[in-house]
Design an enzyme around this catalytic site. Structure first.
Site, mmCIF file in Angstrom:
data_model
loop_
_atom_site.group_PDB
_atom_site.id
_atom_site.type_symbol
_atom_site.label_atom_id
_atom_site.label_comp_id
_atom_site.label_asym_id
_atom_site.label_seq_id
_atom_site.Cartn_x
_atom_site.Cartn_y
_atom_site.Cartn_z
ATOM 1 N N SER A 68 0.803 -1.229 0.000
ATOM 2 C CA SER A 68 0.000 0.000 0.000
ATOM 3 C C SER A 68 0.833 1.276 0.000
ATOM 4 O O SER A 68 0.314 2.341 -0.300
ATOM 5 C CB SER A 68 -0.957 0.010 1.193
ATOM 6 O OG SER A 68 -0.242 0.106 2.399
ATOM 7 N N HIS A 108 1.276 4.313 6.795
ATOM 8 C CA HIS A 108 0.691 5.156 5.749
ATOM 9 C C HIS A 108 1.125 6.608 5.922
ATOM 10 O O HIS A 108 1.664 6.988 6.956
ATOM 11 C CB HIS A 108 -0.837 5.057 5.737
ATOM 12 C CG HIS A 108 -1.338 3.819 5.072
ATOM 13 N ND1 HIS A 108 -2.667 3.473 5.071
ATOM 14 C CD2 HIS A 108 -0.699 2.841 4.377
ATOM 15 C CE1 HIS A 108 -2.818 2.333 4.409
ATOM 16 N NE2 HIS A 108 -1.632 1.930 3.988
ATOM 17 N N ASP A 134 -7.859 6.406 4.550
ATOM 18 C CA ASP A 134 -7.927 5.261 5.469
ATOM 19 C C ASP A 134 -9.159 5.229 6.369
ATOM 20 O O ASP A 134 -9.218 4.409 7.279
ATOM 21 C CB ASP A 134 -6.680 5.226 6.359
ATOM 22 C CG ASP A 134 -5.435 4.879 5.586
ATOM 23 O OD1 ASP A 134 -5.552 4.317 4.483
ATOM 24 O OD2 ASP A 134 -4.333 5.144 6.096
#
Length: 192
Positions: A68, A108, A134
């Protein structure tokens, strides 16, 4: 003509005959090896706890488990984290956070930050390789993360070094075999 049973008779004892090697050791040697193994384990734990204190992060080293965050980080990259509470969180920063109800931390990038007048900070994250933010990963009803959710901030990385961890988690038999071989080596290694 050579008999089949006689071929290995002149070879030295292999490392696979663990119990035979243990029986050959006297008690003092065995105690020494067990203490040596205990010192290695306790030293590793002390180093880990020292890193926790130095970095301010409950987990100073993490492995990227998904794609990701590509192209910034790839699956298997080893990240080094810090988490000093006085450092402000800024958009663009890569954070590792835990969400209530999930055991595995997520790596992230911060895409939005909201600072209130009283100093409270809320922020939103997104994986570089993901289409949406998210909010779908956060616990139900949660739209923003807070500083308490942060495990650490990425400060450096080693590419693909964490693949060993991923392989051991994906193939538990490999993990136990590797740990058994390492433990046997430490216990059976003799000082010259």
């Amino acid at each position: 003509m050579v008999r089949a049973g006689a071929v290995g008779a002149h070879l030295p004892a292999s490392g696979l005959d663990i119990f035979g090697d243990l029986k050959k050791m006297n008690k003092r040697q065995l105690y020494y090896q067990v203490l040596n193994f205990a010192m290695i384990v306790s030293s590793a734990l002390m180093i880990w706890k020292g890193l926790i204190v130095l970095t301010g992060s409950e987990s100073p080293i993490v492995v990227v488990l998904s794609g990701s965050m590509e192209p910034a980080f790839h699956r298997g990259d080893l990240l080094f984290l810090t988490n000093f509470r006085e450092d402000p969180i800024r958009a663009g920063e890569i954070v590792v956070f835990k969400v209530e109800g999930r055991d595995i931390p997520i790596v992230h990038r911060v895409i939005k930050v909201h600072e209130k007048d009283n100093g409270d900070i809320k922020f939103l994250t997104k994986g570089d390789n993901n289409e949406v933010d998210d909010r779908g990963l956060y616990k139900e009803g949660q739209n923003w993360l807070e500083k308490k959710d942060v495990v650490g901030r990425a400060r450096g990385f080693l590419p693909y070094v964490g693949m060993v961890t991923i392989i051991m988690n994906d193939y538990p038999k490999f993990k136990y075999a590797l740990l058994a071989v390492m433990g046997a080596y430490v216990l059976l290694k003799r000082e010259s």
